[in-house]
Design an enzyme around this catalytic site. Structure first.
Site, short mmCIF file in Angstrom:
data_model
loop_
_atom_site.label_atom_id
_atom_site.label_comp_id
_atom_site.label_asym_id
_atom_site.label_seq_id
_atom_site.Cartn_x
_atom_site.Cartn_y
_atom_site.Cartn_z
N ASP A 132 0.84 -1.19 0.00
CA ASP A 132 0.00 0.00 0.00
C ASP A 132 0.88 1.25 0.00
O ASP A 132 1.82 1.35 0.79
CB ASP A 132 -0.91 0.01 1.22
CG ASP A 132 -1.98 1.09 1.12
OD1 ASP A 132 -2.54 1.28 0.03
OD2 ASP A 132 -2.26 1.74 2.15
N HIS A 139 -4.01 14.15 0.40
CA HIS A 139 -4.28 13.29 1.56
C HIS A 139 -3.14 13.36 2.56
O HIS A 139 -3.37 13.54 3.76
CB HIS A 139 -4.47 11.84 1.10
CG HIS A 139 -4.55 10.85 2.23
ND1 HIS A 139 -5.59 10.80 3.11
CD2 HIS A 139 -3.67 9.88 2.62
CE1 HIS A 139 -5.39 9.84 4.00
NE2 HIS A 139 -4.22 9.27 3.72
N GLU A 205 -10.65 3.76 3.23
CA GLU A 205 -9.72 4.53 2.41
C GLU A 205 -10.02 4.25 0.94
O GLU A 205 -9.96 3.10 0.49
CB GLU A 205 -8.27 4.19 2.74
CG GLU A 205 -7.84 4.71 4.09
CD GLU A 205 -6.34 4.57 4.35
OE1 GLU A 205 -5.86 5.16 5.33
OE2 GLU A 205 -5.66 3.88 3.57
N GLU A 207 -9.20 3.94 -2.69
CA GLU A 207 -7.97 3.71 -3.43
C GLU A 207 -8.26 3.00 -4.75
O GLU A 207 -9.35 2.47 -4.97
CB GLU A 207 -6.97 2.86 -2.62
CG GLU A 207 -6.59 3.46 -1.27
CD GLU A 207 -5.41 2.77 -0.63
OE1 GLU A 207 -4.59 2.16 -1.36
OE2 GLU A 207 -5.30 2.82 0.61
N ASP A 239 -9.01 0.20 1.47
CA ASP A 239 -8.04 -0.27 2.47
C ASP A 239 -8.51 0.18 3.85
O ASP A 239 -8.13 1.23 4.34
CB ASP A 239 -6.65 0.28 2.16
CG ASP A 239 -5.57 -0.48 2.89
OD1 ASP A 239 -5.74 -1.69 3.12
OD2 ASP A 239 -4.54 0.13 3.24
N ARG A 243 -7.94 3.64 12.85
CA ARG A 243 -7.13 4.83 13.13
C ARG A 243 -6.57 4.85 14.55
O ARG A 243 -5.43 5.30 14.77
CB ARG A 243 -7.97 6.10 12.90
CG ARG A 243 -8.53 6.25 11.50
CD ARG A 243 -7.44 6.41 10.47
NE ARG A 243 -7.99 6.66 9.14
CZ ARG A 243 -7.28 6.68 8.02
NH1 ARG A 243 -5.99 6.46 8.07
NH2 ARG A 243 -7.86 6.92 6.86
N GLN A 246 -3.75 2.33 14.83
CA GLN A 246 -2.60 2.85 14.08
C GLN A 246 -1.88 3.96 14.84
O GLN A 246 -0.65 4.04 14.84
CB GLN A 246 -3.06 3.36 12.72
CG GLN A 246 -1.93 3.83 11.82
CD GLN A 246 -2.42 4.18 10.43
OE1 GLN A 246 -3.52 3.82 10.04
NE2 GLN A 246 -1.60 4.88 9.68
N LYS A 259 -4.00 -2.09 9.71
CA LYS A 259 -4.35 -2.23 8.29
C LYS A 259 -4.41 -3.68 7.84
O LYS A 259 -4.77 -3.95 6.70
CB LYS A 259 -3.30 -1.50 7.44
CG LYS A 259 -3.01 -0.08 7.85
CD LYS A 259 -4.08 0.87 7.38
CE LYS A 259 -3.83 1.27 5.96
NZ LYS A 259 -4.79 2.28 5.50
N THR A 263 -8.72 -5.76 3.39
CA THR A 263 -8.62 -4.86 2.23
C THR A 263 -9.59 -5.39 1.19
O THR A 263 -9.46 -6.54 0.76
CB THR A 263 -7.20 -4.83 1.66
OG1 THR A 263 -6.29 -4.34 2.66
CG2 THR A 263 -7.12 -3.92 0.44
N GLU A 370 -10.36 12.46 7.00
CA GLU A 370 -10.26 13.78 6.39
C GLU A 370 -11.61 14.48 6.30
O GLU A 370 -11.72 15.67 6.61
CB GLU A 370 -9.68 13.66 4.98
CG GLU A 370 -8.26 13.13 4.92
CD GLU A 370 -7.90 12.81 3.49
OE1 GLU A 370 -7.44 13.71 2.78
OE2 GLU A 370 -8.11 11.65 3.08
#
Length: 421
Positions: A132, A139, A205, A207, A239, A243, A246, A259, A263, A370
């Site tokens: 990834d 971002h 996420e 992607e 993905d 948070r 992480q 993560k 996925t 975000e």
């Protein structure tokens, strides 16, 4: 006629808003109740063309050795770019409105053209490895501002190379697979010690996944042209990200368990060749990259993307993001060149995540982190329904397509629902 010609028409009815016109022909793996063995097909309108059936009927030429009876596209990808081009051209010719070869063969048509509603879609490739990246400047800047402040938003290395980490191929799943809320170590800033429990700040996420169709040797570095030729196609990719897990674990080596739990990818692989008409140059890169990362071609794509979020009690998705793959600072080709630059072996079936795709406007942000600005600006979904992060029962659906002249090259969707741990 070239398979990308906008004037091409199929004898299979395809409406202009369909993701799967004759100019697309994405590859996937499917099964049916009548024939439960997974095999390879291409989508056309509201049907999937069973390539294993076409192969048995001798309609795809010689030399492919029953590759389409496989439960993944990997054996076909291993034949290389010449076979990819020839096979796509042959499938396109068979599906043309003015070619009677399949159109007028009632028995073969009934065996080989399966309504999508009767097909179960599977993971389309055997994922050899998953990496990834973190390649959207918008971002990376947004996240940096949240956690390090505006003056230190981008780390010093970010503008010099595509930043990435090795993820888990074992938990790449196909669209529709439920996502179990992950457990992990949690330690908010106010706590003295961590504890183990379910994630409380679960995110998506947005992607694009890059599917690698050719291998490289250990010690071999790639040129721009070599890397491009190794890319078989692209999928939508979510993905999922924990948070809070992480935040505690990522120093000093980056994401790990936050993560690794899931996925999700779309079931259709849109080929690089189908996206050729939509290539364009990405953002200007300053400072100029080192020589091995410099590009001579337009390696970005005008690919529109949309994210919908639906709470368990809601009937319809609410669109919370509209953005475009063209905004990516580091292209897929640059990511692959950099990945192999140390001599790292690349394998057939490797999957590269683009990294979260965000634009400069709030409605173009590709994650709840975000959009909701780290929980301080909740997203309004409906009356009395707001979200800062994902709750149990929430579903996320990602759509993507390139708009052509009277047709679109679409990816279908990638969807996932969060279930309680």
């Amino acid at each position: 006629m070239h398979p990308n010609d906008p004037s091409l028409r199929s004898f299979v009815e395809v409406v202009p808003s369909s993701d799967f016109p004759i100019q697309n022909l994405p590859y996937g793996v499917f099964s049916t109740a009548a024939t439960p063995s997974p095999r390879v097909g291409v989508a056309i309108g509201k049907f999937v063309l069973d390539l294993s059936e076409m192969e048995r009927a001798g309609k795809l030429g010689e030399g492919l050795s029953d590759v389409f009876a496989s439960p993944s596209v990997n054996p076909f990808m291993a034949f290389g770019p010449v076979a990819w081009t020839e096979t796509r051209a042959r499938i396109s010719a068979l599906l043309r409105h003015d070619n009677p070869e399949l159109r007028d063969d009632t028995a073969l048509r009934e065996r080989a053209l399966i309504p999508l509603e009767k097909a179960k879609l599977h993971l389309p490739l055997a994922v050899s490895g998953y990496t990834d990246f973190y390649s959207s400047r918008e971002h990376a800047t947004n996240v940096g501002v949240m956690f390090r402040g505006k003056d230190n938003a981008l780390q010093p290395n970010w503008l010099h190379m595509p930043i990435g980490y090795n993820g888990r191929a074992s938990t790449v799943v196909v669209s529709g697979t439920e996502v179990l809320r992950p457990h992990g170590q949690l330690k908010p800033p106010s706590a003295d010690v961590p504890w183990f429990g379910p994630c409380k700040r679960l995110d998506f996420e947005l992607e694009i996944g890059v599917v690698i169709g050719q291998s490289s040797r250990m010690g071999e570095r790639l040129t721009e042209c070599q890397a491009e030729a190794m890319i078989f196609g692209f999928v939508l990719l979510n993905d999922w990200s924990a948070r809070d897990i992480q935040q505690w674990e990522y120093v000093p080596l980056g994401p790990f368990q936050a993560k690794a739990f899931a996925t999700s990818i779309s079931p259709w692989i849109v080929t690089r060749e189908a996206l050729e008409p939509f290539r364009l140059h990405g953002p200007a890169q300053e400072p100029e990259p080192l020589a091995y990362l410099r590009q001579t071609k337009a390696n970005n794509y005008d690919l529109r993307l949309e994210v919908g979020l639906r709470a368990a009690r809601m009937k319809d998705y609410v669109t919370i993001s509209n953005t475009n793959f063209k905004y990516m600072y580091w292209s897929s080709v640059q990511q692959l060149v950099h990945h192999a630059s140390s001599g790292c072996t690349m394998n057939v079936g490797d999957l590269l995540g683009s990294g979260t795709i965000s634009g400069s406007e709030k409605h173009q942000r590709g994650s709840l982190l975000e959009i909701g600005w780290n929980g301080t600006e909740p997203v309004e979904l409906a009356e009395h329904t707001r979200r800062t992060f994902l709750e149990d029962g929430d579903s996320v659906n990602i759509l993507g397509f390139c708009q052509g002249d009277g047709y679109r090259i679409g990816f279908g969707s990638v969807e996932g629902t969060i279930v309680a741990s």
